[in-house]
Design a protein around this motif. Structure first.
Motif, PDB file in Angstrom:
ATOM      1  N   ASP A 114       0.805  -1.220   0.000  1.00 38.29           N
ATOM      2  CA  ASP A 114       0.000   0.000   0.000  1.00 38.29           C
ATOM      3  C   ASP A 114       0.840   1.274   0.000  1.00 38.29           C
ATOM      4  OD1 ASP A 114      -2.237  -1.581   0.000  1.00 38.29           O
ATOM      5  OD2 ASP A 114      -2.601  -1.435   2.157  1.00 38.29           O
ATOM      6  N   GLY A 115       2.129   1.133   0.263  1.00 39.00           N
ATOM      7  CA  GLY A 115       2.978   2.317   0.311  1.00 39.00           C
ATOM      8  C   GLY A 115       3.780   2.571  -0.944  1.00 39.00           C
ATOM      9  N   GLU A 116       3.538   1.767  -1.982  1.00 45.32           N
ATOM     10  CA  GLU A 116       4.328   1.884  -3.205  1.00 45.32           C
ATOM     11  C   GLU A 116       3.454   2.355  -4.365  1.00 45.32           C
ATOM     12  OE1 GLU A 116       7.500   1.555  -3.457  1.00 45.32           O
ATOM     13  OE2 GLU A 116       8.036   0.567  -1.573  1.00 45.32           O
ATOM     14  N   PRO A 117       3.900   3.357  -5.127  1.00 45.46           N
ATOM     15  CA  PRO A 117       3.103   3.849  -6.254  1.00 45.46           C
ATOM     16  C   PRO A 117       3.130   2.881  -7.435  1.00 45.46           C
ATOM     17  CG  PRO A 117       5.210   4.971  -6.203  1.00 45.46           C
ATOM     18  CD  PRO A 117       5.159   4.123  -4.962  1.00 45.46           C
ATOM     19  N   THR A 118       2.012   2.800  -8.136  1.00 45.78           N
ATOM     20  CA  THR A 118       1.945   2.020  -9.374  1.00 45.78           C
ATOM     21  C   THR A 118       1.829   2.975 -10.564  1.00 45.78           C
ATOM     22  OG1 THR A 118      -0.458   1.801  -9.163  1.00 45.78           O
ATOM     23  CG2 THR A 118       0.897   0.028  -8.234  1.00 45.78           C
ATOM     24  N   ALA A 148      -2.185 -10.209  -7.458  1.00 44.54           N
ATOM     25  CA  ALA A 148      -0.936 -10.864  -7.078  1.00 44.54           C
ATOM     26  C   ALA A 148       0.182 -10.302  -7.947  1.00 44.54           C
ATOM     27  CB  ALA A 148      -1.050 -12.367  -7.256  1.00 44.54           C
ATOM     28  N   ARG A 149       0.987  -9.423  -7.367  1.00 42.44           N
ATOM     29  CA  ARG A 149       2.099  -8.833  -8.115  1.00 42.44           C
ATOM     30  C   ARG A 149       3.268  -9.806  -8.076  1.00 42.44           C
ATOM     31  NH1 ARG A 149       0.641  -3.040  -5.435  1.00 42.44           N
ATOM     32  NH2 ARG A 149      -1.105  -2.580  -6.814  1.00 42.44           N
ATOM     33  N   ALA A 150       3.319 -10.615  -9.113  1.00 45.87           N
ATOM     34  CA  ALA A 150       4.264 -11.727  -9.140  1.00 45.87           C
ATOM     35  C   ALA A 150       5.655 -11.258  -9.552  1.00 45.87           C
ATOM     36  CB  ALA A 150       3.767 -12.800 -10.111  1.00 45.87           C
ATOM     37  N   GLY A 151       6.645 -11.963  -9.024  1.00 46.25           N
ATOM     38  CA  GLY A 151       8.024 -11.776  -9.442  1.00 46.25           C
ATOM     39  C   GLY A 151       8.432 -12.936 -10.330  1.00 46.25           C
ATOM     40  N   GLY A 209      -7.242  -6.901  -2.155  1.00 45.83           N
ATOM     41  CA  GLY A 209      -6.008  -6.153  -1.947  1.00 45.83           C
ATOM     42  C   GLY A 209      -4.865  -6.618  -2.817  1.00 45.83           C
ATOM     43  N   ALA A 210      -3.732  -5.923  -2.667  1.00 46.58           N
ATOM     44  CA  ALA A 210      -2.524  -6.230  -3.425  1.00 46.58           C
ATOM     45  C   ALA A 210      -1.570  -7.058  -2.587  1.00 46.58           C
ATOM     46  CB  ALA A 210      -1.838  -4.941  -3.868  1.00 46.58           C
ATOM     47  N   VAL A 211      -0.875  -7.976  -3.250  1.00 53.34           N
ATOM     48  CA  VAL A 211       0.083  -8.853  -2.572  1.00 53.34           C
ATOM     49  C   VAL A 211       1.318  -9.010  -3.454  1.00 53.34           C
ATOM     50  CG1 VAL A 211       0.470 -11.106  -1.511  1.00 53.34           C
ATOM     51  CG2 VAL A 211      -1.843 -10.158  -1.557  1.00 53.34           C
ATOM     52  N   ASN A 212       2.487  -8.797  -2.878  1.00 51.54           N
ATOM     53  CA  ASN A 212       3.737  -9.105  -3.574  1.00 51.54           C
ATOM     54  C   ASN A 212       3.923 -10.618  -3.539  1.00 51.54           C
ATOM     55  OD1 ASN A 212       4.236  -6.359  -3.966  1.00 51.54           O
ATOM     56  ND2 ASN A 212       5.345  -6.177  -2.034  1.00 51.54           N
ATOM     57  N   THR A 276       5.756  -9.714   3.299  1.00 49.36           N
ATOM     58  CA  THR A 276       5.110  -9.973   4.586  1.00 49.36           C
ATOM     59  C   THR A 276       3.657 -10.380   4.399  1.00 49.36           C
ATOM     60  OG1 THR A 276       6.573  -8.382   5.674  1.00 49.36           O
ATOM     61  CG2 THR A 276       4.539  -8.989   6.828  1.00 49.36           C
ATOM     62  N   ARG A 277       2.927  -9.646   3.563  1.00 47.30           N
ATOM     63  CA  ARG A 277       1.501  -9.959   3.409  1.00 47.30           C
ATOM     64  C   ARG A 277       1.312 -11.319   2.731  1.00 47.30           C
ATOM     65  NH1 ARG A 277      -3.603  -7.971   0.283  1.00 47.30           N
ATOM     66  NH2 ARG A 277      -5.127  -8.458   1.893  1.00 47.30           N
TER      67      ARG A 277
END
Length: 333
Positions: A114-118, A148-151, A209-212, A276-277
């Motif tokens: 939530d603290g990172e801009p897209t 799910a912001r996948a790597g 929500g968003a998840v790394n 973490t999330r």
């Protein structure tokens, strides 16, 4: 109790594993694809159409109303709008985005979501399109949309072939070019099967929500991964570390010619992603040696890999470039 689950995508790699995971959890599963990349897993109903055509998905569904959606294949803004228009009534929607949706990645680092801009630009770059799709579909499925912001995703059925190239090259043995400074760069990855099962569960629960969605930061290094590849394949590869300056001067392209390698100025932060999330929501992280071993076992049964999806170039160090680099450097990590 089983529900109707639609996989957008579903015939290779992540989408295919999502279909299998959904079947294993007792759902009635359909996939929606263009129909040009093979069939979905046995037991998955195959629906065909172009996501950029607003009439295609309703026509393919033909009254079959999904309860859940897992979206693995959104590549355009139009596709996002069409999905939002048709699937706003689902109980849970899990969307596969990317760390590229962040405006400052790479180089990163990436803190809590939530603290990172897209990205908010209008261009059709990969990251801006993913960020737009997140906003568009989230607005249509409020409170039930997970992105799910996948790597780095690895494991069996991977047609992108970054880990696969290293496994095959190391299995051939002999002197192998590796990046000297990059040997100790951290790497994080998620097994495709872990991610697939988790996405289905998140859709079932309607988690928003968003998840790394990647592996824990610092789970291994590039050198550690390559050592593991050598152990799994049983090859006699001898590492030949080449300084970054020499690699770049020779025309070696990071991430492409030496898959997973990033220049030092980027690698130190690009792999530093807060998960973490993801851990709190139960995204598994199976031992990397299992992922590597299973990927190698799958590769040994594949006669020829199809081209990578989305017109991506096939990774790997060209033979003539490898020969020139080896000629000028001694072995030893």
């Amino acid at each position: 109790m089983g529900m109707r689950l639609l996989v957008l995508g579903g015939t290779h790699f992540l989408g295919r594993h999502v279909g299998t995971a959904a079947l294993d959890r007792g759902h009635e599963v359909a996939s929606f694809t263009r129909g040009v990349s093979g069939e979905p897993p046995a037991g998955v109903r195959a629906l065909h159409g172009d996501r950029d055509d607003p009439t295609a998905l309703p026509a393919a569904l033909d009254g079959w109303a999904p309860d859940l959606a897992v979206d693995t294949s959104c590549q355009t803004r139009v596709a996002a709008r069409n999905a939002a228009a048709v699937l706003s009534g689902v109980r849970g929607y899990a969307f596969v985005s990317s760390l590229n949706a962040y405006a400052n990645w790479p180089p990163g680092p990436i803190g809590p979501e939530d603290g990172e801009p897209t990205w908010e630009t209008d261009d059709d770059g990969y990251g801006p399109v993913k960020a737009y799709a997140e906003r568009e579909i989230r607005a249509a499925v409020p409170g039930r949309f997970l992105t799910a912001r996948a790597g780095l995703i690895v494991g069996p059925d991977d047609r992108v072939d970054r880990l696969g190239w290293w496994l095959r090259r190391i299995a051939r043995g002999g002197r192998v070019v590796v990046p000297a400074e990059g040997w100790h760069q951290p790497i994080a990855a998620v097994d495709v099967r872990d991610l697939a099962g988790w996405l289905v569960e998140m859709a079932e629960r309607g988690v928003p929500g968003a998840v790394n969605a990647t592996g824990p930061a610092g789970m291994t290094t590039l050198g550690g991964l390559l050592d593991l590849c050598r152990e799994v394949t049983g090859g006699d590869a001898e590492w030949v570390p080449v300084p970054e300056a020499d690699l770049l001067a020779a025309g070696v392209e990071p991430w492409l010619h030496l898959p997973l390698w990033l220049p030092a100025e980027v690698a130190g932060t690009a792999w530093d992603v807060d998960t973490t999330r993801a851990r709190e929501l139960g995204l598994p992280s199976r031992p990397l040696e299992r992922t590597v071993a299973d990927t190698w076992a799958w590769l040994q049964g594949v006669e020829e890999l199809p081209p990578p999806p989305h017109d991506l170039p096939r990774p790997g160090l060209p033979a003539d470039l490898e020969a020139a680099l080896l000629a000028g450097h001694d072995q030893g990590p």
